[in-house]
Structures are given as structure tokens and as C-alpha cells.
Scaffold this motif. Structure first.
Motif, PDB file in Angstrom:
ATOM      1  N   LYS A   1       0.828  -1.217   0.000  1.00 46.09           N
ATOM      2  CA  LYS A   1       0.000   0.000   0.000  1.00 46.09           C
ATOM      3  C   LYS A   1       0.854   1.256   0.000  1.00 46.09           C
ATOM      4  O   LYS A   1       0.565   2.234  -0.704  1.00 46.09           O
ATOM      5  N   ARG A   2       1.945   1.225   0.778  1.00 43.91           N
ATOM      6  CA  ARG A   2       2.820   2.380   0.851  1.00 43.91           C
ATOM      7  C   ARG A   2       3.481   2.656  -0.493  1.00 43.91           C
ATOM      8  O   ARG A   2       3.557   3.813  -0.944  1.00 43.91           O
TER       9      ARG A   2
ATOM     10  N   GLY B   1       4.236   5.867  -5.354  1.00 43.10           N
ATOM     11  CA  GLY B   1       4.551   5.667  -6.769  1.00 43.10           C
ATOM     12  C   GLY B   1       5.923   5.102  -7.021  1.00 43.10           C
ATOM     13  O   GLY B   1       6.412   5.182  -8.158  1.00 43.10           O
ATOM     14  N   ARG B   2       6.568   4.514  -6.013  1.00 42.30           N
ATOM     15  CA  ARG B   2       7.888   3.895  -6.182  1.00 42.30           C
ATOM     16  C   ARG B   2       7.857   2.483  -5.611  1.00 42.30           C
ATOM     17  O   ARG B   2       7.337   2.275  -4.492  1.00 42.30           O
TER      18      ARG B   2
ATOM     19  N   ALA C   1       6.575  -5.605  -9.572  1.00 38.92           N
ATOM     20  CA  ALA C   1       6.077  -4.292  -9.120  1.00 38.92           C
ATOM     21  C   ALA C   1       4.653  -4.000  -9.588  1.00 38.92           C
ATOM     22  O   ALA C   1       4.385  -2.987 -10.259  1.00 38.92           O
ATOM     23  N   PRO C   2       3.672  -4.841  -9.252  1.00 38.02           N
ATOM     24  CA  PRO C   2       2.271  -4.516  -9.603  1.00 38.02           C
ATOM     25  C   PRO C   2       1.756  -3.330  -8.803  1.00 38.02           C
ATOM     26  O   PRO C   2       0.753  -2.727  -9.195  1.00 38.02           O
ATOM     27  N   CYS C   3       2.463  -2.977  -7.714  1.00 35.66           N
ATOM     28  CA  CYS C   3       2.019  -1.851  -6.889  1.00 35.66           C
ATOM     29  C   CYS C   3       2.080  -0.536  -7.639  1.00 35.66           C
ATOM     30  O   CYS C   3       1.338   0.412  -7.333  1.00 35.66           O
ATOM     31  N   VAL C   4       2.966  -0.420  -8.629  1.00 35.87           N
ATOM     32  CA  VAL C   4       3.086   0.836  -9.382  1.00 35.87           C
ATOM     33  C   VAL C   4       2.619   0.661 -10.821  1.00 35.87           C
ATOM     34  O   VAL C   4       2.899   1.494 -11.682  1.00 35.87           O
TER      35      VAL C   4
END
Length: 694
Positions: free
Chosen positions: A162-163, A168-169, A181-184
Motif C-alpha cells: 500500500k505504501r 509511486g515507487r 512491481a504490480p504496486c506501481v
């Protein structure tokens, strides 16, 4: 409180290989399960002085009443089998290995939008794929670290994910290529789920197709001169192959099977069964049986199936039964198993993959069980006494044969003819008394004549030793030499607490029995009626009538007596036959060892070595064509030219070299300076032989 020495295994019984062991108390309950890279070294630590043990270990070994073990191929197998047994038996002294929690699993959370690979303990959750269990969490992390190079699935916690999405990194793993990196948004949810499913497929064992796809991609990249991508794919393949090292004890998740292995010899057979349920070894059993009838491996398997499932409930029969050999009537047996189960049962021989590897592990356990049984049987005084009594009764001897000598002839197509003499006293091998003989009087495959010669030479020496001691006044003794002294290691191997039957016979200055001073009560020859007749004739020529003679033929294990038309057939379960078989096999092994040693020396120092331009291939071709150097010396130039690759000039050089070569001189004992003419002492090291030379 029990004394650990009361159940300590005897030296040599514990194998020096990876495995898992169990300590049981007096009621048969498993109180401790452990694994070891070397069972022999690990178990030796438990049987040292109690004062030097940790208090918990001391309590465990004094509570236990027995110890048993199972042999595996690798430490990974031992790790997995240790877990299976800890979960099954819940041993009271294994609490410290539970890590205060359940064993860890490698889990893939397919129930989340972005599946995560992580270590999980405790109760299983719906929608999560589990792999394992593993003995230690670090083992999971090592596997995951290798796999993330090829399958960069998310491993971060929900908070970190979440962080990273907020700022965005990606995290560090995203920067070094171990996370997609699916988070970004570098990869879509669908692509990331497909990556996680590929990860799961690989972990379940479907590895071949994926590796072949990577190898084709690597070759294509190399052909297109994209060497960096090809190198990266090469490294990915290497990482996956390292991660593929998994236990053969663990099969596919849904596998329910029983694996049956058999280890056997002419008289006995050991059967081992591994019960696999849900892909895990959940149980093990086995037994050793006498082969009271002539039965094949297929027959042993059929008997094992009957005993295993004859009285079991139907749900105890698994979907698959894997065996080393199929019964002669496969269909009826398979139908019987299916009826007991209530559904189709597959009875087959594993041909490849994990099941074949696990079958090999079961087979090693069967071999170990048979070897352990033989060790116990051979070392049991009551069993040895019964064996000697059975031999005396079968052969019509007045007393039990406390000393048995066995002779065997060995050669290679008539060359390097040698003989061996092994000695068993009170049913145990006395290796310091072993002797070996060179048969020099003739060449050729004449075992009967060779046996007559070696028996005559051995008992001539016996008469000479008695003459030296003043008991005989016949022909003078031959010069000493050729027997040598057995090495210290072999004396230690032959040491026995039994009374020394050599007492009262001629001894040397140091009190040791002279070389051939003590006669046997029974001479055993390796062979049938012709060899027995030759041995009896040699004894009669020397006037020796108080030594019994028999022969043991290999094919049907028949015992032959002199001047008897029919053999003595001992029951397959006879302890006497078992002892005669061990004596015969030891003589055969010792003869082959000596024959191979002589052959090696002859091939290393051949007169053909001095011929210029004659290489190893043509030297071997010449020896193979003519059979021996003697026949090669007698050949003509034209006959030598018939050998492929040998021209006239080379043939003339060979004959010239052989004509100028002097025969090899007698062997010399480097320790004493004596010339070895007849007999040699047994070497200090007696290793097992492989193969058959005859």
C-alpha cells in the motif's frame, strides 16, 4: 531408568548414509525422531558417557529401550521424512523442533487480487495454495529467492504494498528485478495472476515444459546474437534447476500409493513397504522371510500383496501399488485389489520421475534390512551352533566342524590361474588365516586339476609343519616362504572372544600358530562332484583320512560328497546351508580379488610395452587374438599380420621384442626378502568385489 548400552547397535550395523532414526520406549512408543547426514556418526553421539550428554538428551536415551532407522538418499529426503514422523508419532522429546508453532509452508495467496508468496504457519486458509511443509523457514526463503528471478511474484506485506502504491515507487525487490512491481502498475492484475499460477505449476512439479521453453528462448536469443538476453535466460534456467532439488519422499499432492521393494539372496528376502498418502510418506513397515521354496521376485511380490492386503480394510488399499516386479498373473491380482478397494487399483512398475526415485529409496531400505538381519544372524552364537550341528548331521560327521576351510579357483580364460583358501572357525570368518595360491604347473581352464594341486599343496604344508614340531619324521620340509603374515588390521578384524581352537598345536617363537599347522575338520570346495573327487584324491595321496570333504554347487545350492552319485539337498531355510553359502561366497570373492590383482600387474608390465610404435589398442588386440603371451611368442609373422592394424614391420618388431624378453622372476616379499614361490598370506584389506570373472 534404562542403560543405553543394553540396546546400542553393534559396530557395523548402522549405515554411514543419510537417514531418519526413531527412539522407542519399553512400550514401543516413539519418543524421539531425528535426522542425520550420517546415521552412524549421529547415533554414536547418543551412546557416549552419560555424564557428557545434555540433560535432556540423557533423559531421552535412558527412557528409550530401542532405536531404529530408515535410510534415504539425501538430507532433503531426511528432512521431509523427519517431519512426517514427527507429525505422525508426536514424540515427547521433539518439542524443541516444533519452533513453538506448526511447521512452515510455502503459500501463494491466490485469494487476493495480487497473489503474494510467503511463509505461512498454522491453520490452512481457503483459496491459498500450500507447498511443503518444510523443516525450517529459511529453507522456504532460499527456494523463493531462487524462484523470484524467473517468477517475480509479489512477496511484500500488505502495508509495504500500500505504501509503494501511494508514493509511486516500488520497493527494493522491484528495482533489482525480483518483483514485477504490480504496486506501481508495471504489470496488470491479470498478468501478475498468470505469473503466480506459473509459479504454482512449477512448484507442483510441472517443470519440464517450462524449462524446455526457456531453453528454446535462450537458443533463439543466441542465434539472433542477443547475448545478454541469452545469458539472462541461462542464469534463469540454472536458478530453476537449483530450486528443483526436492525430496523424492514427496510426491504430487493427491498421490495415494504403496511402494513395495524386495531385497533377496538365495535363502532370504526382505520386503519394505512405504505408505504414501496425500503425497507424503505416512508409514513404513517391512519383514524378512526365509525362502522356503524356490520363488522369484515376482512371487515374493505376490506373497507380499497377499500378506499386506489380505486382512486389511478396503479403504487401506490405495489407488496405486508400485512394485519392483509384476506377479506372473497380473490381471487376477489387480482385480482382487480393485475389489477390496471398491474402485480401480493400478498395479505397476514405476519407470521414471519421483515415483521411481522413491522406489529406489524403498529398495535401499530393503537392502539395509536384509544386511542388518544377516549381521544379527551371523553373530548369534545359538544360530551358529545350530548351523554347525546341521552340517555335521547332513554330512554324517562324528563331531561338528569347528574349523572349515573353503577353496576356490579363479582365472580369466585360462590365464592367471589362482586359488583362495578362506577359514571359518566356530561359524565366523578368521581372516588372518586366509591364504592364496598361484597355480603355475599348467595353463588352461582345468578347475579340477587346479583344485587337486591346491589341496595337495595346502596339506603338504600341514604335514611339513607337523614334522617340524617333531611329530613326524617323513620327508624334509620345504623352504619357508610365500605365506607372509596377515596385517594388523586383519588380525583385529578376525579377533574373537571364542576359545582358540589352535591351542595345543605347533607355534612359532612368539607363540603364534604356524602357518598350516592346524587341520580343518571340513574342507569345502566351490564346485560339484568333479572338484570334490579331486580334493578327496589329493588327501588320499597324502594319507589324510580324518578330514571330511564336500562341495557346494552354485546353480542349485547342492552339497556334493565324495563317491556319491546324488547330492545332499539341505532345506532352503537351513542354517547349515546358509553357513556353507557364506563360506563359499567368501572364497569366491577372495579368489577373484587375487586374480584381478595379478591380471592388473601383468597388463601393466608387458614385454609388448617395449615395442616402438605399438599403442595400447594394438597391444590389447594382439593379446585378445592369441589369448596369452605364450601363444603370441609361438606365432609367426604372418599370423601376427592377421590381427587388424598390425603390419609386417610391426609384427617383426613384436616377435623380436618377445624373443629378447626374459621371463618374469619370482615375486619377492619386500618386508622379509623371501622369495614367494607358492602361497601368499591374505592381504590386510579385504574389500567386497563386484562382477564375475571365473
Amino acid at each position: 531408568m534404562a542403560d543405553p548400552s543394553s540396546y546400542r547397535p553393534k559396530p557395523g550395523q548402522i549405515p554411514d548414509s543419510p537417514g531418519v532414526y526413531k527412539f522407542r520406549d519399553e512400550h514401543g512408543r516413539v519418543i524421539y525422531v531425528g535426522k542425520a547426514k550420517s546415521l552412524r556418526q549421529r547415533l554414536a553421539n547418543y551412546f557416549q558417557d552419560l555424564a557428557g550428554l545434555h540433560p535432556r538428551t540423557r533423559t531421552m536415551v535412558t527412557t528409550a529401550a530401542s532405536v531404529e532407522w530408515t535410510v534415504v538418499s539425501t538430507e532433503v529426503e531426511a528432512l521431509q521424512l523427519e517431519y512426517s514422523w514427527i507429525k505422525e508419532f508426536d514424540p515427547r522429546f521433539n518439542v524443541k523442533y516444533r519452533d513453538d508453532k506448526s511447521y512452515p509452508y510455502l503459500a501463494v495467496t491466490l485469494n487476493e487480487e495480487f497473489p503474494r508468496v510467503q511463509v505461512m504457519r498454522g491453520a490452512k486458509k481457503k483459496g491459498v495454495r500450500y507447498f511443503g511443509p518444510y523443516g525450517h523457514a529459511w529453507a522456504i526463503r532460499e527456494t523463493v529467492d531462487l524462484m523470484l528471478r524467473v517468477f517475480p511474484v509479489r512477496t511484500c506485506s500488505a502495508g509495504v504494498f500500500k505504501r509503494s502504491a501511494q508514493i509511486g515507487r516500488p520497493c527494493l525487490l522491484g528495482y533489482i528485478g525480483k518483483c514485477s512491481a504490480p504496486c506501481v502498475g508495471r504489470i496488470s492484475p491479470e498478468e501478475h495472476r498468470e505469473l503466480a499460477e506459473d509459479f504454482c505449476d512449477f512448484m507442483t512439479g510441472r517443470t519440464g515444459a517450462y524449462l524446455r521453453r526457456l531453453e528454446r528462448a535462450m537458443q533463439d536469443a543466441a542465434e539472433e546474437m542477443e547475448y545478454e538476453r541469452a545469458a539472462r535466460l541461462r542464469d534463469d534456467i540454472g536458478a530453476l534447476k537449483r530450486a528443483m532439488e526436492k525430496s523424492a519422499v514427496v510426491l504430487a499432492d493427491a498421490t495415494d500409493a504403496d511402494l513395495i521393494a524386495v531385497a533377496e539372496d538365495e535363502l532370504e528376502a526382505a520386503v519394505q513397504i512405504f505408505h504414501v498418502r496425500g503425497g507424503r510418506v505416512r508409514g513404513q513397515r517391512g519383514w524378512v522371510t526365509d525362502k522356503v521354496e524356490a520363488v522369484t521376485t515376482a512371487g515374493l511380490v505376490e506373497h507380499a500383496l497377499q500378506q499386506l492386503y489380505g486382512e486389511e480394510r478396503g479403504d487401506a488399499v490405495p489407488k496405486e501399488v508400485l512394485v519392483p516386479a509384476l506377479p506372473e498373473l497380473v490381471e487376477p491380482v489387480q482385480q482382487w485389489l480393485s475389489e477390496r478397494r471398491g474402485s480401480q487399483v493400478s498395479l505397476r512398475i514405476p519407470q521414471r520421475g519421483d515415483k521411481k526415485d522413491l522406489m529406489a529409496t524403498v529398495g535401499r531400505n530393503a537392502q539395509q534390512a536384509l544386511a542388518l538381519h544377516k549381521t544379527k544372524r551371523a553373530s548369534d552364537l545359538t544360530t551358529r551352533s545350530r548351523a554347525l550341528e546341521e552340517i555335521a548331521e547332513a554330512l554324517g560327521l562324528d563331531a561338528v566342524p569347528l574349523r572349515i576351510e573353503c577353496f576356490d579357483i579363479s582365472h580369466l580364460q585360462g590365464d592367471d590361474v589362482v586359488a583362495s583358501m578362506v577359514v571359518f572357525e566356530d561359524g565366523l570368518a578368521r581372516k588372518s588365516e586366509y591364504r592364496r595360491f598361484q597355480i603355475k604347473g599348467f595353463e588352461g581352464q582345468d578347475d579340477v586339476r587346479s583344485m587337486h594341486e591346491v589341496i595337495g599343496r595346502r596339506f603338504k604344508r600341514y604335514l611339513q609343519e607337523k614334522q617340524k614340531s617333531g611329530e613326524w619324521t617323513e620327508e624334509p620340509a620345504a623352504p619357508a616362504g610365500g605365506d607372509g603374515e596377515a596385517g594388523a588390521a586383519e588380525r583385529a578384524e578376525a579377533a574373537s572372544p571364542e576359545p582358540d581352537p589352535m591351542a595345543g598345536h605347533p607355534t612359532d617363537e612368539e607363540g603364534r600358530p604356524k602357518r598350516f599347522a592346524y587341520p580343518p575338520q571340513l574342507v569345502v570346495v566351490d564346485g560339484g562332484a568333479p572338484q570334490v573327487a579331486a580334493a578327496r584324491r589329493a588327501l588320499d595321496e597324502l594319507g589324510i583320512d580324518d578330514v571330511a570333504v564336500c562341495g557346494l554347487a552354485k546353480r542349485l545350492e547342492e552339497v556334493w560328497l565324495p563317491e556319491e552319485d546324488d547330492p545332499v539337498v539341505l532345506p532352503r531355510s537351513s542354517e547349515g546351508l546358509y553357513l556353507l553359502q557364506r563360506v563359499r561366497d567368501e572364497a569366491h570373492r577372495f579368489a577373484i580379488r587375487y586374480q584381478r590383482t595379478k591380471r592388473g600387474k601383468r597388463l601393466k608390465s608387458s614385454p609388448l610395452d617395449a615395442v616402438a610404435g605399438l599403442g595400447e589398442s594394438r597391444r590389447q588386440a594382439l593379446l585378445k587374438h592369441f589369448g596369452s603371451l605364450k601363444k603370441l611368442r609361438a606365432a609367426t609373422v604372418d599370423e601376427l599380420c592377421e590381427v587388424p592394424g598390425v603390419g609386417r614391420k610391426t609384427a617383426e618388431s613384436v616377435l623380436a621384442s618377445l624373443a629378447g624378453a626374459t621371463p618374469a622372476g619370482p615375486a619377492v616379499n619386500t618386508a622379509t626378502g623371501e622369495i614367494i614361490e607358492d602361497d601368499g598370506a591374505a592381504p590386510a584389506a579385504l574389500s567386497s568385489e563386484r562382477g564375475r570373472d571365473r
